[in-house]
Every structure is written in structure tokens, then in C-alpha cells.
Design a protein around this motif. Structure first.
Motif: not given
Length: 516
Positions: A479-485, A489-491, A494-497
């Protein structure tokens, strides 16, 4: 390093096969490896296809030559039908390298043979020839010159012991040289002089380097050279090796015949007679260019090299892995970062290979090599370095790799960052485009997850395929790993697009079982 095969239980044997789609003849060799590691040839087939003679000036293969080739491969295919794919290597050489629009023919050839066919570059052909000739010779004498005159190309290699040092593939061959200078069959002194001189000119670029390197023994490895030696032996003009004096006598004997159809030397196989004079001119030019006085002969060549290379892959030594490591070292790759990316990419592959129907072994190898080499383009510039990496891999010399394997690796590296370029897949075999697209997706994610370059980072990620394997769902088990990185998360968002153009989708999901 000596080849050490994987241990086998007592009495266990393994059959392996090599198929050489040469410009003059097609060859097949089946060998058996015992539990003690002994290699025994148990079957050989050879058919004179004259593939190079069927290649027109427009580099398209004639229907007649294609029919001969496919019929031969069907016969080979029957013999190899029970062998697993990983124990067969089939390679195409000069004519298939030169052929335009070869995809249709290769697909038909693979169907006839029942196994994948690799097109290998000239220097890779030279490496395999050298390995086939020198395997088991020991270390003395240490420096060897190996020459193989094929139907469409001639390989010239100098090595020390079992290691090739200088390797060249020259556009000279018994079929193409006979076509060029003796097309109507007439053999004259002036024509032979022109053929010999033209071959010498083709060899001029390597002459100085090879003479300076030097060698202790010269070895001729092809059917062309062996045929010349047999004619020489049958007339008592040499003993156990080709000599310059004996070569001159064979030339005079051939000139006296006056026409290709009059070449009826008893010691020469009938199917070699139509292309004998062209091969003779090439060998004479090699003696001239490299100032050779005498040459031993070997009945081992490309096929034996293929078998030993294949055994290395089945055992504990894959030349391709050594080539990748050498390249990474040469261009100063950040080894620790590459290992982190590789570990995560292989973890994602393990979680998706089944649903995506990816071959685990081949896919893992490609991902591993791409992870190790994806940053070699940084030696040129950071801007667009993935494109620099692709170019270096596509056009460099990678021992052990076929041209297709090299193209796959280059495309995978090209696709590891930035917009997903569909053009990178355009020249790949059709059955590889979707698998490589999926492997690229895994590599891209691994690179993004390690963008921080934190040594030893192990992202707590789990991949799952949903919606008929069209959506890759990433779940983070902490939990919260993405929030800490937040950069990660932003990358990933963007990769999804970026992946929209591929027909594949990326989805980030919370893992309900995630621990704090």
C-alpha cells in the motif's frame, strides 16, 4: 573455454541436426551425443540445388530453383520430423542473404522443412565455418587460416587455437564465378586469367591485414577445395595437401578440356563438374592474394560448426550470451542498472507468458539481452539513445546471432522508451510482430519502474492479464508504494497513453491484499 554438455543419465543419447542451405548445395547432418559427451554422425544428406544459379539479376529466385529447393527440404523434413525444434538449426547463407522478397520463399521453405530457418550474416557464417573446422584440433599449431569456397561466397578466417580473430565473407563463389566468366561453357586461357584476376581484386581489401597477421597452417574446408585436391591426388601431383605446383597442373588440365561439359575427371563428383572451373579460379586467386604455398583440407565446415554451436546452446555455453556481455562491457553499460531491469522484466514475463502464449525460453533470452544492451546508445548521446542503441545492434557484428535474431533484439531495444513506434516492427517476420510487441511492453515497464536507478530496487508489482489478455493490469503489493513514488506513477499513466496505438492496454489497480 571447452564445451561441457549438461549431464545425462547413463545410456541417454541426444540427436541434433544441422541444415545448411548453401548457394550450391543443401546439406543436412544428424549427429548423436552420448551420455559421455561423444559426438557421432549418424546421417548425412546432400543435394546439389544450385540456388545461386536461380537468382536473376533482379535478385529474385526463379520458379525452377525454388521448386528444386522446396522438394529437397521436404525430403530433409521427413528425416527431421521427430526432432524437437530446439535440437535443429537450419541456416541460409549468401544466396538467401541476397535474395529480394525472400519472405514468401522462407515461409514455404520452413513449412517444407518443418523447422525454423535462420539467415546468417557473412561473418557469422565465417565464425561457424572456423568452429566446425578447428573443433577438436587442440591448440597446436596455434594460428590457422581457414578458407571455405561456397557457391556464392568465400569465407576467409584467421584464428588462434579455437578462437577466430579475423573473419571476412567475400562475394566469390564457384557458382556465381562460373556464371560470370564461363556462362556459355567455353574455357579459354584468357577467360580463366580474367576470372582469376577478378577474384584477386575482390580479395584485395583483406590481403595486407591477413598477410600481416600470419598463420602456421592453411586449411581448405569446402567441397570445391576438396574436389580440386582429389583431382590433384588422382594424378599424383600432391600427397596429403594442395600445393601451388599441383594447383597449376590442375589449371592446365582444366584449360586443356576447353569446355565445362568436357570436365570429366574421375576423382571429381559429377555434380561438381559444372561449377569446377569457377571454384578453381577463386582458389588460385586466394593462393595469389595470400601467397599460400600449400593448404591442408578438411571435410568439416559449416554443418559441423552449427552442431557444436547448437550443443553449446543446449549445454552451458551460448555464444550469443557471451557476445551480449562483451558488447555491454565495450560500451560501458551500467551493469547494476541492467541487472535490475532484467530481473523485473523476467518477473513480469513469468507472470504473463502463459496467457500471452509466449515461448518462455526464447522470450526470456530476448528480454535478458535487451535489458543488458538497451542503454548502449548512451555512448553516442542521451537524446534519442534508444534509436542509437537500435542502430548499433541492427548493424553491428553479434557472434551467434542470425539476422532475424539481431533484428528482433534491435527492435525490442528501440521500443523500450518513448512513443511506441510501429515502424520498428515492420521488417520483422509476421509471426514475431505481436510477441515482440508484448515483450516490448514488459521491457518498457521494467525500465520505468527502475528509472530512479536505485541499486537493488525490487518494485512490489504483480502483473495480471484480463479482458482476453488485451489488458495488462499492474497491482502493487504494498500500500502507498505508488504514492511514495510519484514519478513512477506519472510515467505509468503516460505509458498507458503510449500503448493505445498497440491494441494493448495498461491498467493500474489497487491490490486488495496489499500489505502496509
Amino acid at each position: 573455454m571447452d564445451l561441457i554438455l549438461r549431464p545425462r543419465s547413463a545410456g541417454e543419447v541426444t540427436d541434433v541436426a544441422a541444415v545448411d542451405l548453401g548457394s550450391n548445395s543443401f546439406h543436412m547432418m544428424v549427429a548423436r551425443v552420448s551420455s559421455a559427451g561423444d559426438l557421432q554422425v549418424i546421417d548425412r544428406l546432400r543435394e546439389p540445388i544450385r540456388l545461386a544459379a536461380g537468382l536473376g539479376r533482379d535478385k529474385h529466385l526463379s520458379d525452377e530453383a525454388a521448386e528444386r529447393a522446396l522438394a529437397c527440404l521436404q525430403r530433409f523434413g521427413q528425416r527431421l520430423r521427430e526432432l524437437p525444434a530446439e535440437r535443429v538449426r537450419a541456416v541460409g547463407t549468401n544466396t538467401l542473404r541476397r535474395m529480394k522478397r525472400s519472405t514468401v520463399f522462407i515461409e514455404a521453405a520452413e513449412k517444407a522443412l518443418g523447422h525454423h530457418i535462420e539467415i546468417i550474416a557473412g561473418r557469422e557464417e565465417a565464425r561457424l565455418v572456423y568452429g566446425g573446422v578447428t573443433h577438436g584440433m587442440g591448440r597446436e599449431p596455434p594460428r590457422r587460416l581457414v578458407v571455405d569456397i561456397g557457391g556464392g561466397s568465400t569465407e576467409v578466417i584467421i584464428g588462434r587455437g579455437s578462437k577466430p580473430r579475423l573473419m571476412e565473407s567475400v562475394a566469390l563463389g564457384c557458382v556465381v564465378h562460373t556464371q560470370r566468366f564461363f556462362a556459355n561453357g567455353v574455357i579459354s586461357r584468357s577467360r580463366f586469367r580474367k576470372a582469376r584476376l577478378a577474384a584477386r581484386i575482390e580479395l584485395e581489401f583483406l590481403e595486407r591485414r591477413y598477410r600481416q597477421a600470419g598463420w602456421d597452417v592453411a586449411i581448405g574446408a569446402s567441397g570445391t577445395i576438396r574436389g580440386i585436391w582429389r583431382v590433384m591426388m588422382s594424378h599424383g601431383w600432391c600427397e596429403d595437401r594442395i600445393t601451388r605446383a599441383g594447383l597449376d597442373k590442375v589449371i592446365e588440365l582444366t584449360l586443356a578440356r576447353g569446355h565445362v561439359q568436357q570436365i570429366d575427371f574421375e576423382a571429381l563428383r559429377e555434380d561438381r563438374r559444372p561449377v569446377f572451373v569457377g571454384g578453381l579460379a577463386v582458389l588460385a586467386a586466394i593462393f595469389d592474394a595470400l601467397d599460400i604455398d600449400q593448404m591442408n583440407t578438411s571435410d568439416h565446415a559449416l554443418r559441423e560448426g552449427l552442431v557444436h554451436d547448437l550443443l553449446g546452446r543446449l549445454g552451458n555455453r551460448d555464444v550469443r550470451g557471451e557476445a551480449v556481455s562483451s558488447l555491454a562491457e565495450r560500451y560501458g553499460v551500467d551493469t547494476r542498472q541492467a541487472q535490475d531491469v532484467e530481473r523485473t522484466a523476467l518477473k513480469l514475463l513469468d507472470q504473463t507468458a502463459g496467457a500471452w502464449q509466449l515461448d518462455p525460453k526464447t522470450s526470456a533470452s530476448l528480454l535478458r539481452w535487451a535489458a543488458q544492451l538497451h542503454e548502449i546508445g548512451l555512448v553516442i548521446a542521451h537524446s534519442g539513445y534508444h534509436k542509437h542503441s537500435e542502430y548499433m545492434l541492427r548493424h553491428g557484428d553479434l557472434p551467434g546471432f542470425s539476422q532475424t535474431e539481431q533484428a528482433l533484439l534491435a527492435a525490442l531495444v528501440r521500443l523500450h522508451r518513448g512513443k511506441f513506434s510501429q515502424s520498428a516492427l515492420a521488417d520483422l517476420p509476421r509471426d514475431w510482430r505481436l510477441p515482440l510487441q508484448r515483450l516490448a511492453m514488459l521491457l518498457r515497464l521494467a525500465v520505468l519502474l527502475h528509472r530512479s536507478r536505485t541499486p537493488g530496487l525490487r518494485p512490489p508489482v504483480r502483473a495480471e492479464l484480463v479482458d482476453k489478455a488485451r489488458v495488462l493490469q499492474l497491482q502493487f503489493t504494498r500500500k502507498a508504494w505508488l504514492d511514495q513514488h510519484p514519478l513512477t506513477r506519472a510515467d505509468l499513466e503516460l505509458e498507458s497513453d503510449y500503448l493505445d496505438s498497440t491494441g494493448l492496454s495498461l491498467r493500474l489497480e489497487a491490490d486488495p491484499s496489499a500489505r502496509p
